[in-house]
Each structure stands twice: as C-alpha cells, then as structure tokens.
Scaffold this active site. Structure first.
Site, PDB file in Angstrom:
ATOM      1  CB  ALA A  48      -0.770  -0.085   1.240  1.00  7.47           C
ATOM      2  CG  HIS A  50       2.158   5.849   1.545  1.00 13.19           C
ATOM      3  ND1 HIS A  50       3.592   6.782   2.569  1.00 13.19           N
ATOM      4  CD2 HIS A  50       2.212   4.963   2.827  1.00 13.19           C
ATOM      5  CE1 HIS A  50       3.942   5.886   3.785  1.00 13.19           C
ATOM      6  NE2 HIS A  50       2.939   5.734   3.720  1.00 13.19           N
ATOM      7  CG  HIS A  53       6.191   3.099   1.747  1.00 14.59           C
ATOM      8  ND1 HIS A  53       4.554   3.406   1.428  1.00 14.59           N
ATOM      9  CD2 HIS A  53       6.560   2.023   2.517  1.00 14.59           C
ATOM     10  CE1 HIS A  53       4.107   2.171   2.534  1.00 14.59           C
ATOM     11  NE2 HIS A  53       5.433   2.058   3.061  1.00 14.59           N
ATOM     12  N   GLY A 165      11.212   4.836   8.459  1.00 11.28           N
ATOM     13  CA  GLY A 165      10.761   5.254   8.315  1.00 11.28           C
ATOM     14  C   GLY A 165      10.492   5.547   9.887  1.00 11.28           C
ATOM     15  CD  GLU A 166      13.578  10.672  12.165  1.00 10.73           C
ATOM     16  OE1 GLU A 166      13.091  11.676  12.364  1.00 10.73           O
ATOM     17  OE2 GLU A 166      14.489  10.612  12.257  1.00 10.73           O
ATOM     18  CG  MET A 202       1.739  10.860   3.839  1.00  2.00           C
ATOM     19  SD  MET A 202       2.611  11.185   1.772  1.00  2.00           S
ATOM     20  CE  MET A 202       2.389  12.384   1.465  1.00  2.00           C
ATOM     21  NE  ARG A 205      -2.895  -0.111  11.117  1.00  3.59           N
ATOM     22  CZ  ARG A 205      -1.835  -0.137  11.227  1.00  3.59           C
ATOM     23  NH1 ARG A 205      -0.166   0.331  10.887  1.00  3.59           N
ATOM     24  NH2 ARG A 205      -1.562  -1.672  11.706  1.00  3.59           N
TER      25      ARG A 205
END
Ligand code: PAF
Length: 297
Positions: A48, A50, A53, A165-166, A202, A205
């Site tokens: 999924a 975005h 990513h 990612g943070e 982002m 979900r």
C-alpha cells in the site's frame, strides 16, 4: 492476479525493475549482486505504498549501488485480527508505483512459507526494555513479530544499509537494537516523516479513511505542533491535560499521548537539559489506528 517473473541478472537498472515471488529465485538474484560487490540498500514494507515509502528509496538510492524493496503483510506483528484482515493489499498498483519511481532495482514479494518455513511463529527478543514501552504495551507481541520478519528479511536480502521511517519511531529504535542483538553489519537509517500538505503523516492506513476523516485527522499534527510550542513553557502533566481536552470529541479517540526520552522511550513528567525528547500520539478514527510523533525542540 498475473504473476510476472523476471530474472535478468545481468541487466540491472531502474527501468528494468525485477520482481521476485519466491525465496529461491530471489536468493539467486542476491548472489548475482554480491558476486559483483554491489552495495544493497533495503526498505522493507507491507505494501500500500505512498510517497513516504518513496522517500525511503530516495534515501537508499543516494547511498547504494542497488535498491531493494520487499512487500509482505506480516501476520505475526498484528495483534488484532481485524486490523490484519483490513490492512490494504494493493500489490499490482505497488509494483507499478515502484516501476514508475525509477528508484528500485528489485522488489521481493515473498510467500508466507518463504518467511516462515517452520510455521508462523515469532521469535522472542530482549531489546533492553524498549520493546515494552508504548506500542509494545498497547500491542502485545507486536515487536516480536516485527523483529522476526525483519531478521528473516535481513538474512535473505543481505543489505548493507536498511531504511525505516520515523513515523514508526519505536520500530526504528527496535531495529537498531535488532542489528546489535544479531551482531550483523547492517547500517540502519531513519528517514523523516513524510506528511500530506495538510500535515497528516503518510500511512498505508490512511487509505481506509474517508475524505472527511482525513480532514479531521489533521488535528493530530496540529496538536503535536502545539505540544512543541508548549514544551519547556508549561509542565508536561499540564501539556497532557491540554492534549486530552483537545481529543475530548466524538469523531476520534485518543488511545495514548506521552512525552518520552528518545533513547529509553520511557515516558517522562519533567525534562533534563541536554536530553532529547519526543511526543508520541495514537488516535483511533473509527477503526483506523493512526500514529504520529514529533521531536521536541
Ligand atoms: O513498517 C512496516 O511496514 C513493517 O512493520 C515492516 C518493517 C515492513 C515489518 O513488517
């Protein structure tokens, strides 16, 4: 779903992104890259995809010869069966996005048996206590599941660098501990949170939110910015009261808010100069669990 297998070891460029659906063909690909001494940058995902990513792949592309992504919705890290069932699965669109991004050389989409050949169960890890804080307390077993899948993916991908990612800050810290525990030479890189123009972090979900819910969820980022303004001005318990008041509303539920030491991830009630602190928040909008955080200056 059409499954296209491309095995083209010699010709690696981003217009010719390769897709692997099983561990055997993927292992051959990795071997072919290791023989050529290519450095590997890796960003695991649950799909999924975005723009958040894509920022991981962008960071990876700057520092490695090849960039690999994986897409695997890992059942062992979900403690809520409904969350697992509803997790968006958009593999064909994801492959298209990756191809069009020209950032990724290969994507690995393993089957459950490629990751869990001996049955689907998690390893148990001791990460020095950080696994029991925040998300660890709210989602029992979650980090054992994350550790298990990432350990196996690291074993198969053999990356030099890995990117996380943070937004999932605690997960990032857990992975830093994981490479210490496993004693593997993989450098872990944290990548800043990617936000929508309206500030919403982002997340895959977000796809489950209606436009109206997306709009109201912007209160999460707005609150974090207020918290940053209040930090060092009013007491932390008073900040917590104010946040609780902001979320005293019908369209969303505050699951937790806390300010924690960035190293130990332990919640604090007061701060010391010279230490780093971060605000963490989890909000449920209908049945969608949104998490966010902010380093406090
Ligand atoms: O952050 C995620 O998407 C997942 O937790 C990860 C790291 C891919 C492991 O399944």
């Amino acid at each position: 779903m059409t499954r296209i297998k491309t095995i083209n070891f010699g010709l690696i460029n981003n217009d010719n992104m390769q897709v692997f659906y099983d561990s055997t063909s993927f292992a051959q690909y990795i071997e072919s890259q290791k023989v050529l001494h290519k450095t590997i940058g890796f960003a695991p995902t649950m799909g999924a995809l975005h723009a958040g990513h894509l920022s991981l792949y962008e960071a990876a592309k700057k520092e490695n010869d090849i960039v690999i992504s994986s897409i695997f919705v890992n059942p062992t890290q979900f403690n809520n069966p409904e969350d697992l069932e509803k997790y968006p699965r958009t593999v064909e669109a994801d492959i298209e996005k990756l191809r069009n991004s020209h950032l990724v050389d290969a994507v690995y989409i393993p089957r459950v048996e490629d990751i869990y050949p001996n049955g689907m169960k998690s390893n148990h890890y001791d990460f020095g206590g950080i696994e029991n804080e925040m998300e660890g307390a709210a989602r029992p077993g979650h980090f054992d599941g994350v550790g298990t899948v990432v350990e196996e993916l690291f074993r198969q991908v053999k990356p030099d660098n890995a990117y996380f990612g943070e937004k999932d800050f605690q997960q990032l810290k857990i992975i830093e501990k994981l490479v210490e525990v496993l004693k593997v030479n993989i450098k872990i890189h944290g990548v800043k949170i990617h936000r929508e123009d309206n500030g919403l972090a982002m997340s895959s979900r977000n796809m489950r939110l209606t436009d109206r819910e997306k709009e109201v969820s912007t209160v999460i980022y707005k609150t974090l910015k207020k918290v940053n303004d209040w930090f060092r001005v009013i007491s932390i318990p008073e900040i917590k009261n104010r946040v609780t008041e902001i979320f005293d509303r019908k369209d969303m539920t505050l699951e937790y808010f806390m300010i924690a030491d960035e190293n130990t991830l332990k919640e604090v009630d007061f701060f010391y100069e010279g230490k780093n602190y971060r605000a963490f928040i989890v909000v449920n909008v209908d049945k969608v669990r949104l998490i966010d955080n902010m380093h406090l200056k």
